[in-house]
Write a protein that holds these residues in place. Structure first.
Motif, PDB file in Angstrom:
ATOM      1  N   THR A  83      46.806 -24.271  10.394  1.00  0.00           N
ATOM      2  CA  THR A  83      45.878 -23.903  10.041  1.00  0.00           C
ATOM      3  C   THR A  83      45.758 -22.991   8.561  1.00  0.00           C
ATOM      4  OG1 THR A  83      45.376 -22.213  11.595  1.00  0.00           O
ATOM      5  CG2 THR A  83      44.540 -24.394  12.192  1.00  0.00           C
ATOM      6  N   GLY A 102      40.041 -22.725   7.840  1.00  0.00           N
ATOM      7  CA  GLY A 102      41.397 -22.491   8.142  1.00  0.00           C
ATOM      8  C   GLY A 102      41.769 -21.204   8.585  1.00  0.00           C
ATOM      9  N   ALA A 105      40.318 -20.373  12.246  1.00  0.00           N
ATOM     10  CA  ALA A 105      41.290 -20.988  13.192  1.00  0.00           C
ATOM     11  C   ALA A 105      42.487 -20.286  13.226  1.00  0.00           C
ATOM     12  CB  ALA A 105      41.527 -22.557  12.942  1.00  0.00           C
ATOM     13  N   THR A 106      43.193 -19.808  12.179  1.00  0.00           N
ATOM     14  CA  THR A 106      44.218 -19.266  12.239  1.00  0.00           C
ATOM     15  C   THR A 106      44.305 -17.747  13.037  1.00  0.00           C
ATOM     16  OG1 THR A 106      45.161 -20.076  10.040  1.00  0.00           O
ATOM     17  CG2 THR A 106      46.211 -18.050  10.641  1.00  0.00           C
TER      18      THR A 106
END
Length: 206
Positions: A83, A102, A105-106
């Motif tokens: 991600t 991204g 999510a990371t």
């Protein structure tokens, strides 16, 4: 008129060279930082390899390590690396949805990894297997704890990068920082794979 055009072209070329120079300097300096970090972890790995059998009659990795928990941690960190790559692509494309999605999510995967690691440490401490119990545990907590500290700092850096893009947009200097963060995060992922193999798999097998 022609003199003005030539002057503008000269300024444009100078700005382009200056931008490329900054990109090279930042990239070179950050690679030196990453290499110094890898050297530090290499020293911790070497110390752990020497002290792994020095349990002083206490529990060993075979007694303490829960590979199911560690496997979940590993999956979380590997997914966070993916991600993070998505976020990097989004930043270069100036795609806000891809970038923020991204990065969010990371952060979630990284935070889950960290919580699982803290849970593991707390469980070991409750069993009396703290870092002062034996040389093996001292080396274990130092190595794994140092990686966890880097993940914590990475998560704080991630939030900072999200805030900077939100406030200033996808400027060239911000994109360089996003690239540096991405390199840092992927390096932590590589170190964890080595740590998972050397510490947990070999330790549980022993």
């Amino acid at each position: 008129m022609s003199g003005s055009v030539v002057g503008n072209e000269h300024l444009s070329d100078h700005a382009a060279r200056d931008l490329a120079s900054k990109r090279i300097i930042v990239g070179y300096g950050f690679w030196i930082f990453l290499l110094s970090d890898i050297v530090m972890f290499s020293a911790f790995f070497a110390a752990y390899a020497v002290l792994a059998g020095e349990t002083a009659g206490g529990p060993s990795g075979h007694d303490l390590f829960d590979l199911t928990n560690v496997a979940i941690e590993t999956v979380c960190l590997l997914l966070s690396s993916f991600t993070c790559g998505v976020a990097s692509i989004g930043s270069r494309a100036h795609n806000a949805a891809m970038y923020y999605g991204g990065m969010a999510a990371t952060f979630l995967f990284g935070a889950t990894f960290l919580l699982l690691e803290i849970h593991e440490f707390v469980g070991m401490l409750e069993e009396g297997a703290g870092p002062t119990r034996s040389a093996f545990l001292s080396a274990f907590f130092t190595l794994v704890g140092c990686h966890g500290l880097h993940v914590t700092l990475g998560l704080l850096w991630l939030l900072t990068m999200m805030a900077q893009v939100f406030a200033k947009g996808f400027r060239a200097d911000i994109l360089r920082r996003v690239l540096c963060f991405s390199l840092f995060w992927h390096t932590l992922d590589i170190i964890w794979v080595a740590l998972f193999t050397v510490v947990y798999l070999m330790g549980a097998g022993g």
